[in-house]
Each structure stands twice: as structure tokens, then as C-alpha cells.
Write a protein that holds these residues in place. Structure first.
Motif, PDB file in Angstrom:
ATOM      1  N   UNK A   1     -19.140   4.769  -0.537  1.00 22.45           N
ATOM      2  CA  UNK A   1     -17.705   4.463  -0.416  1.00 22.45           C
ATOM      3  C   UNK A   1     -17.049   5.082   0.810  1.00 22.45           C
ATOM      4  N   UNK A   2     -17.578   6.229   1.282  1.00 27.80           N
ATOM      5  CA  UNK A   2     -17.033   6.810   2.505  1.00 27.80           C
ATOM      6  C   UNK A   2     -17.241   5.849   3.686  1.00 27.80           C
ATOM      7  N   UNK A   3     -18.404   5.205   3.709  1.00 25.28           N
ATOM      8  CA  UNK A   3     -18.659   4.208   4.753  1.00 25.28           C
ATOM      9  C   UNK A   3     -17.800   2.972   4.532  1.00 25.28           C
ATOM     10  N   UNK A   4     -17.610   2.601   3.264  1.00 27.09           N
ATOM     11  CA  UNK A   4     -16.791   1.432   2.952  1.00 27.09           C
ATOM     12  C   UNK A   4     -15.341   1.604   3.366  1.00 27.09           C
ATOM     13  N   UNK A   5     -14.788   2.792   3.119  1.00 26.65           N
ATOM     14  CA  UNK A   5     -13.386   3.021   3.484  1.00 26.65           C
ATOM     15  C   UNK A   5     -13.241   3.057   5.007  1.00 26.65           C
ATOM     16  N   UNK A   6     -14.294   3.490   5.699  1.00 29.20           N
ATOM     17  CA  UNK A   6     -14.260   3.450   7.159  1.00 29.20           C
ATOM     18  C   UNK A   6     -14.171   2.006   7.646  1.00 29.20           C
ATOM     19  N   UNK A   7     -14.922   1.113   6.990  1.00 32.63           N
ATOM     20  CA  UNK A   7     -14.842  -0.309   7.334  1.00 32.63           C
ATOM     21  C   UNK A   7     -13.456  -0.876   7.070  1.00 32.63           C
ATOM     22  N   UNK A   8     -12.817  -0.447   5.973  1.00 35.67           N
ATOM     23  CA  UNK A   8     -11.471  -0.923   5.649  1.00 35.67           C
ATOM     24  C   UNK A   8     -10.449  -0.410   6.661  1.00 35.67           C
ATOM     25  N   UNK A   9     -10.609   0.850   7.083  1.00 33.48           N
ATOM     26  CA  UNK A   9      -9.710   1.414   8.103  1.00 33.48           C
ATOM     27  C   UNK A   9      -9.838   0.631   9.412  1.00 33.48           C
ATOM     28  N   UNK A  10     -11.074   0.334   9.802  1.00 34.90           N
ATOM     29  CA  UNK A  10     -11.298  -0.436  11.028  1.00 34.90           C
ATOM     30  C   UNK A  10     -10.667  -1.821  10.904  1.00 34.90           C
TER      31      UNK A  10
ATOM     32  N   UNK B   1      -6.662  -0.177  -0.790  1.00 37.29           N
ATOM     33  CA  UNK B   1      -6.370  -1.537  -0.326  1.00 37.29           C
ATOM     34  C   UNK B   1      -4.869  -1.788  -0.303  1.00 37.29           C
ATOM     35  N   UNK B   2      -4.175  -1.413  -1.379  1.00 38.88           N
ATOM     36  CA  UNK B   2      -2.750  -1.698  -1.469  1.00 38.88           C
ATOM     37  C   UNK B   2      -1.938  -0.898  -0.455  1.00 38.88           C
ATOM     38  N   UNK B   3      -2.152   0.417  -0.420  1.00 35.83           N
ATOM     39  CA  UNK B   3      -1.340   1.259   0.454  1.00 35.83           C
ATOM     40  C   UNK B   3      -1.647   1.019   1.928  1.00 35.83           C
ATOM     41  N   UNK B   4      -2.851   0.547   2.225  1.00 36.77           N
ATOM     42  CA  UNK B   4      -3.213   0.320   3.615  1.00 36.77           C
ATOM     43  C   UNK B   4      -2.774  -1.072   4.084  1.00 36.77           C
ATOM     44  N   UNK B   5      -3.116  -2.101   3.303  1.00 38.96           N
ATOM     45  CA  UNK B   5      -2.936  -3.465   3.783  1.00 38.96           C
ATOM     46  C   UNK B   5      -1.529  -4.001   3.587  1.00 38.96           C
ATOM     47  N   UNK B   6      -0.774  -3.464   2.621  1.00 33.71           N
ATOM     48  CA  UNK B   6       0.600  -3.954   2.466  1.00 33.71           C
ATOM     49  C   UNK B   6       1.438  -3.581   3.699  1.00 33.71           C
ATOM     50  N   UNK B   7       1.086  -2.471   4.325  1.00 37.72           N
ATOM     51  CA  UNK B   7       1.778  -2.060   5.553  1.00 37.72           C
ATOM     52  C   UNK B   7       1.335  -2.929   6.720  1.00 37.72           C
ATOM     53  N   UNK B   8       0.022  -3.051   6.904  1.00 35.00           N
ATOM     54  CA  UNK B   8      -0.494  -3.773   8.067  1.00 35.00           C
ATOM     55  C   UNK B   8      -0.180  -5.259   8.022  1.00 35.00           C
TER      56      UNK B   8
END
Length: 274
Positions: free
Chosen positions: A110-119, A191-198
Motif C-alpha cells: 500500500x505504501x507503493x500504491x499511495x505513491x502511485x495515487x499521489x503521482x 482517495x476522497x481527501x486527495x481527489x476531491x481537491x484535485x
């Protein structure tokens, strides 16, 4: 038209589930576009590279630590001693060889997965928004401010909080309900806190963003929960960063277009009036 002369347009409101279903359908169609298929590569390779580095650096010390932690865990040790006393078998002997690598993988991947989501949030979402602006939401004016700084900072702090929360709640995985609930919760949070902003920072003004987040808070969490459940499917995580960005962008841009249509005033005027 002045801000006090707003003409309301009472369009029939769609049920929440219908809006989420619509966002998913549109995201599937958009995902099949060659440009969006190509966009899958960046977060995928970043996540893959991150997974390789994390496993190479931390697999041995992490599995050793997990093995020592579980072996010394009071309730499990007491149960294991009782099973041996009644002449059955050692629970640790049978469970640890399977549980330790599963927990280590469940911690590192999941640490790698969240890095992919951040990118995806920082670099792919602008590509997604330009694509949707051209094909699905022409004429939707951009009213965002401090887009790059806001998006980058939000992605970093949400990713950091996700990692800390995942690490701190990892011991609760030994209790059956939490092994399923916690991964879904933390992915939904990220997902919610990151993508609702972007999904909104480029097009919506700050007052519009606050209003849309307040109006659609439950639906945005529900959308994130659905995406997190899909993430449990082994192959879905390959497309999750970009597909989630598409789903959120469709939901949020459609809500923004609906908001502006209801007021029938220029978005710039709405921003000043707020």
C-alpha cells in the motif's frame, strides 16, 4: 447581472446513487480513450518501482519485526500455550509462516500504491481535466487559484497521513473485522481527501469548492468507498489511480456545471459575490 439578481433554475435533482453511477459510466468511457490508457503508465511504473525498492530494502527487517511482535503478543501466546497443553498443535507454528509475509506485503505494497495515487493526483489529474474539458465539459470556465501549490501540498499531506494511519492501525488487522474494514477506510480516506481537491482546484473558485464539498460530502465519501472496494480486486489496482481520477473529475465537474447552471450567473461574478 448583479449578484443580487440571481435567477434560480430548479432542475430536477438526480438521486445520489444515480450521480455516482453516472460518474462511473463516464469514467469507463473516458478510460478507454487512447490518451487515458497512456496515462495509466506513469502511476503504474511509479508504484511498481516503489514496490520493488520497498520490498528490497525493508522485507527482511520488517518480517523479522512482525514475527517477534506476533510471537510476543499476549493473547496469541496464551492461546498457543493452551492448545499445546491440551495436546493439540502450536498455532504459532502453523500461522506465523503464512501470516508474517502476508502482513509484511500488506504493509509495504500500500505504501507503493499511495505513491502511485499521489503521482496521479499531481501529474495525471491535470491531463485528465484537460481531456474532459475538451470532450465532456466545453465552456466550463477555470476559476481556480494557486492550483499547483494547493494540489501538491494536499497530495503530500494526505499521503503522509495515510501512511501513518495505516502503520498505526496495522496491529488491529489481527482482529477479524478490522482486516477488511481498515484497508477500505484508509483507501477511501486517501482517495476522497486527495481527489476531491484535485478534481476542482483548476475550475472552481474557493467559495464554489467549499459549497460543493459541503453539499456532496456523503456522496464523495460513498464514491471513494466504492473505488476502495474495487481496489480489493487484484487487477483493479493497476488502473485505480487514473480511473479514480476520472470518476472524481466527472462527478465534481458535473456538480460544478450544475451549480453554475442553477444560478445562471457568470462564475467570476459568483466568486466575487461570495
Amino acid at each position: 447581472m448583479s449578484a443580487t439578481e440571481i435567477i434560480s433554475y430548479h432542475a430536477p435533482a438526480e438521486p445520489g446513487f444515480a450521480k455516482i453511477g453516472q460518474a462511473f459510466r463516464r469514467a469507463v468511457v473516458s478510460q478507454l480513450h487512447p490518451r487515458m490508457l497512456l496515462a495509466l503508465l506513469l502511476p503504474f511504473f511509479i508504484a511498481l518501482l516503489g514496490a520493488i525498492i520497498l520490498l528490497w530494502l525493508f522485507w527482511s527487517p520488517l518480517t523479522l519485526w512482525i514475527d517477534q511482535f506476533i510471537s510476543a503478543w499476549g493473547p496469541l501466546d496464551a492461546l498457543d500455550q493452551w492448545l499445546l497443553a491440551v495436546g493439540w498443535f502450536s498455532l504459532k507454528l502453523w500461522m506465523l509462516p503464512v501470516l508474517v509475509p502476508v502482513m509484511a506485503a500488506g504493509l509495504l505494497l500500500p505504501m507503493a500504491g499511495i505513491l502511485g495515487l499521489v503521482i496521479a493526483a499531481i501529474f495525471v489529474m491535470p491531463i485528465v481535466l484537460r481531456h474532459l474539458e475538451r470532450h465532456n465539459y466545453p465552456g466550463l470556465k477555470r476559476q481556480g487559484r494557486h492550483v499547483t501549490v494547493l494540489g501538491t501540498w494536499n497530495a503530500i499531506w494526505v499521503g503522509t497521513l495515510f501512511c501513518l494511519g495505516w502503520l498505526l492501525t496495522m496491529p488491529l488487522w489481527l482482529l477479524p473485522p478490522f482486516a477488511l474494514v481498515l484497508p477500505v477506510f484508509w483507501w477511501a480516506f486517501a482517495v476522497n481527501r486527495m481527489l476531491r481537491v484535485d478534481a476542482l482546484i483548476e475550475h472552481a473558485s474557493p467559495p464554489e469548492r467549499r459549497l460543493l464539498w459541503r453539499r456532496n460530502s456523503r456522496l464523495l465519501w460513498l464514491l471513494a468507498g466504492c473505488l476502495s472496494l474495487l481496489n480489493l480486486i487484484p487487477l483493479f489496482w493497476l488502473v485505480m489511480p487514473v480511473f479514480s481520477a476520472l470518476a472524481y473529475a466527472h462527478f465534481c465537474l458535473d456538480a460544478l456545471r450544475e451549480l453554475r447552471a442553477q444560478t445562471l450567473i457568470d462564475p467570476q461574478e459568483f466568486s466575487h459575490a461570495s
